[in-house]
Design a protein around this motif. Structure first.
Motif, PDB file in Angstrom:
ATOM      1  N   MET A   1      30.930  33.360  16.131  1.00 18.40           N
ATOM      2  CA  MET A   1      30.130  32.933  17.266  1.00 18.40           C
ATOM      3  C   MET A   1      28.668  33.260  17.012  1.00 18.40           C
ATOM      4  N   LEU A   2      27.802  32.250  17.119  1.00 16.58           N
ATOM      5  CA  LEU A   2      26.367  32.421  16.930  1.00 16.58           C
ATOM      6  C   LEU A   2      25.671  32.428  18.291  1.00 16.58           C
ATOM      7  N   HIS A   3      24.838  33.431  18.544  1.00 22.51           N
ATOM      8  CA  HIS A   3      24.069  33.481  19.792  1.00 22.51           C
ATOM      9  C   HIS A   3      22.678  32.925  19.512  1.00 22.51           C
ATOM     10  N   TYR A   4      22.429  31.722  20.040  1.00 21.88           N
ATOM     11  CA  TYR A   4      21.120  31.095  19.917  1.00 21.88           C
ATOM     12  C   TYR A   4      20.252  31.463  21.119  1.00 21.88           C
TER      13      TYR A   4
ATOM     14  N   THR B   1      37.093  26.149  17.134  1.00 21.14           N
ATOM     15  CA  THR B   1      37.145  27.028  18.301  1.00 21.14           C
ATOM     16  C   THR B   1      36.280  26.478  19.428  1.00 21.14           C
ATOM     17  N   ALA B   2      36.827  26.485  20.640  1.00 24.52           N
ATOM     18  CA  ALA B   2      36.080  26.099  21.832  1.00 24.52           C
ATOM     19  C   ALA B   2      35.717  27.361  22.605  1.00 24.52           C
ATOM     20  N   LEU B   3      34.496  27.400  23.142  1.00 21.66           N
ATOM     21  CA  LEU B   3      34.043  28.536  23.934  1.00 21.66           C
ATOM     22  C   LEU B   3      33.769  28.105  25.370  1.00 21.66           C
ATOM     23  N   MET B   4      33.942  29.035  26.314  1.00 26.41           N
ATOM     24  CA  MET B   4      33.551  28.821  27.700  1.00 26.41           C
ATOM     25  C   MET B   4      33.026  30.119  28.285  1.00 26.41           C
ATOM     26  N   TYR B   5      32.156  29.998  29.283  1.00 29.40           N
ATOM     27  CA  TYR B   5      31.475  31.143  29.891  1.00 29.40           C
ATOM     28  C   TYR B   5      31.665  31.098  31.398  1.00 29.40           C
ATOM     29  N   THR B   6      32.056  32.230  31.993  1.00 26.17           N
ATOM     30  CA  THR B   6      32.387  32.264  33.418  1.00 26.17           C
ATOM     31  C   THR B   6      31.314  32.923  34.281  1.00 26.17           C
TER      32      THR B   6
ATOM     33  N   LEU C   1      29.963  30.465   2.664  1.00 28.72           N
ATOM     34  CA  LEU C   1      30.085  29.184   1.969  1.00 28.72           C
ATOM     35  C   LEU C   1      30.572  28.116   2.933  1.00 28.72           C
ATOM     36  N   GLY C   2      29.686  27.223   3.324  1.00 33.31           N
ATOM     37  CA  GLY C   2      30.073  26.121   4.190  1.00 33.31           C
ATOM     38  C   GLY C   2      30.270  26.529   5.636  1.00 33.31           C
ATOM     39  N   ILE C   3      29.793  25.709   6.553  1.00 38.54           N
ATOM     40  CA  ILE C   3      29.956  25.989   7.977  1.00 38.54           C
ATOM     41  C   ILE C   3      30.404  24.721   8.683  1.00 38.54           C
ATOM     42  N   GLY C   4      31.500  24.804   9.435  1.00 34.00           N
ATOM     43  CA  GLY C   4      31.976  23.696  10.248  1.00 34.00           C
ATOM     44  C   GLY C   4      31.832  24.038  11.720  1.00 34.00           C
ATOM     45  N   LYS C   5      31.744  23.021  12.556  1.00 38.80           N
ATOM     46  CA  LYS C   5      31.653  23.236  14.000  1.00 38.80           C
ATOM     47  C   LYS C   5      32.398  22.115  14.699  1.00 38.80           C
ATOM     48  N   ARG C   6      33.343  22.481  15.562  1.00 35.21           N
ATOM     49  CA  ARG C   6      34.149  21.470  16.242  1.00 35.21           C
ATOM     50  C   ARG C   6      34.720  22.098  17.510  1.00 35.21           C
ATOM     51  N   GLY C   7      33.968  22.117  18.554  1.00 41.75           N
ATOM     52  CA  GLY C   7      34.424  22.740  19.795  1.00 41.75           C
ATOM     53  C   GLY C   7      33.250  22.962  20.722  1.00 41.75           C
ATOM     54  N   SER C   8      33.541  23.114  22.008  1.00 42.12           N
ATOM     55  CA  SER C   8      32.494  23.257  23.011  1.00 42.12           C
ATOM     56  C   SER C   8      31.751  24.579  22.864  1.00 42.12           C
ATOM     57  N   ILE C   9      30.443  24.549  23.136  1.00 40.18           N
ATOM     58  CA  ILE C   9      29.644  25.760  23.123  1.00 40.18           C
ATOM     59  C   ILE C   9      29.671  26.378  24.521  1.00 40.18           C
ATOM     60  N   ALA C  10      29.227  27.631  24.618  1.00 41.05           N
ATOM     61  CA  ALA C  10      29.139  28.317  25.901  1.00 41.05           C
ATOM     62  C   ALA C  10      27.676  28.421  26.299  1.00 41.05           C
ATOM     63  N   VAL C  11      27.305  27.710  27.354  1.00 42.07           N
ATOM     64  CA  VAL C  11      25.916  27.711  27.825  1.00 42.07           C
ATOM     65  C   VAL C  11      25.723  28.863  28.801  1.00 42.07           C
ATOM     66  N   ILE C  12      24.783  29.759  28.492  1.00 40.28           N
ATOM     67  CA  ILE C  12      24.498  30.902  29.371  1.00 40.28           C
ATOM     68  C   ILE C  12      23.384  30.529  30.345  1.00 40.28           C
ATOM     69  N   ASP C  13      22.257  30.080  29.835  1.00 43.34           N
ATOM     70  CA  ASP C  13      21.151  29.569  30.641  1.00 43.34           C
ATOM     71  C   ASP C  13      20.343  28.620  29.762  1.00 43.34           C
ATOM     72  N   SER C  14      19.155  28.248  30.192  1.00 46.22           N
ATOM     73  CA  SER C  14      18.363  27.284  29.421  1.00 46.22           C
ATOM     74  C   SER C  14      17.768  27.868  28.149  1.00 46.22           C
ATOM     75  N   GLU C  15      17.906  29.179  27.953  1.00 47.66           N
ATOM     76  CA  GLU C  15      17.333  29.814  26.768  1.00 47.66           C
ATOM     77  C   GLU C  15      18.357  30.573  25.944  1.00 47.66           C
ATOM     78  N   ASN C  16      19.628  30.450  26.297  1.00 51.96           N
ATOM     79  CA  ASN C  16      20.684  31.140  25.561  1.00 51.96           C
ATOM     80  C   ASN C  16      21.961  30.313  25.563  1.00 51.96           C
ATOM     81  N   PHE C  17      22.533  30.093  24.389  1.00 46.92           N
ATOM     82  CA  PHE C  17      23.855  29.496  24.306  1.00 46.92           C
ATOM     83  C   PHE C  17      24.578  30.060  23.091  1.00 46.92           C
TER      84      PHE C  17
END
Length: 287
Positions: A110-113, A135-140, A59-75
């Motif tokens: 976390m949703l993997h697009y 939640t903010a995400l980051m990828y190393t 029920l309801g979805i909010g989003k407020r934070g940085s996404i984690a970019v893996i490559d041009s086809e995955n975030f």
């Protein structure tokens, strides 16, 4: 409101925003994409304002934070709402327009697009934790991806920084499981001569500075009822070196509008400029 912008390596711009709940609808998050430097907008199917969905949140979805970019086809996109079976949801809050983005309604997912044949779809999702929301995400990693769909893997680690007590999480298995590794130190302030302390971390975001260093911004509630001697939501920043750990550095105050009484400010974010400087951005309605 609460728009967020991210850039993929191939130049694709991702814009996300959410709508507040009303008596007629629980609120939702939408995603737009542009592949022509912002001249036109759509999503993977060229549908303007495609609504973000989740199998975990019911029920309801909010989003407020940085996404984690893996490559041009995955975030990886952080969202929040009510997970099935959660006890943190308050029906009355949503009925009056306060939820699902109130403190009564918070489970972070976390949703993997993934982009396949020109279409963006969620290939899998996972619950980061209950009783947290923004939640903010980051990828190393270096963006080395193998497999597709639910079997997709990639190198490196993921980190998450979450409202509202400032928990920090780490995932070493591409976001499929998360472990809390730290909690941000509480801020202190003075109300009517009394020193107060709280850890109401809100609106966190990560900005990449280098492969070894990230800059974190967030705001901090000084009071829940806005009755205090100082600004309700001062903005803080912190350098984060994953190899050294969360506690290797200390948060520093970026901005605190003192002397204007009750005011509204926050929603901080930052960008790294071409000359290597960090630019912090936030709103402030004080007069």
């Amino acid at each position: 409101c609460r728009a967020g912008v991210e850039l993929l390596p191939d130049g694709t711009i991702i814009l996300t925003y959410f709508t507040n709940a009303t008596t007629d609808a629980p609120g939702a998050t939408y995603m737009l994409m542009s592949t022509d430097n912002g001249q036109s907008w759509g999503n993977g199917s060229n549908d303007i304002g495609a609504e973000v969905s989740s199998e975990i949140l019911d029920l309801g979805i909010g989003k407020r934070g940085s996404i984690a970019v893996i490559d041009s086809e995955n975030f990886l996109m952080p969202v929040y709402g009510r997970a099935s079976g959660s006890n943190s949801y308050n029906v009355e809050a949503t009925a009056t327009g306060a939820g699902p983005f109130s403190t009564y309604h918070r489970d972070a997912v976390m949703l993997h697009y993934q982009k396949t044949d020109g279409e963006w779809n969620v290939v899998w999702e996972t619950l980061i934790d209950r009783e947290i929301d923004e939640t903010a995400l980051m990828y190393t990693g270096s963006g080395v991806v193998s497999g597709t769909g639910a079997a997709t893997t990639f190198d490196g680690d993921l980190y998450a920084f979450a409202r509202e007590i400032g928990n920090v999480y780490k995932s070493t298995d591409c976001g499929r499981s998360w472990a809390r590794i730290a909690t941000e130190e509480p801020r202190t302030w003075t109300t009517s001569g009394t020193i107060m302390s709280a850890n109401q971390i809100i609106q966190p975001r990560f900005t990449k500075v280098s492969d070894e260093c990230w800059f974190v911004t967030y705001a901090n509630y000084n009071s829940l009822n806005y009755s205090y001697d100082r600004l309700c939501r001062p903005v803080y920043g912190k350098m984060f070196y994953p190899e050294a750990g969360w506690y290797a550095t200390t948060s520093r105050l970026i901005y605190d509008e003192v002397g204007h009484g009750s005011t509204d400010m926050a929603d901080p974010c930052s960008v790294l400029t071409a000359d290597g400087k960090l630019l912090a951005i936030y709103y402030n309605t004080s007069t």
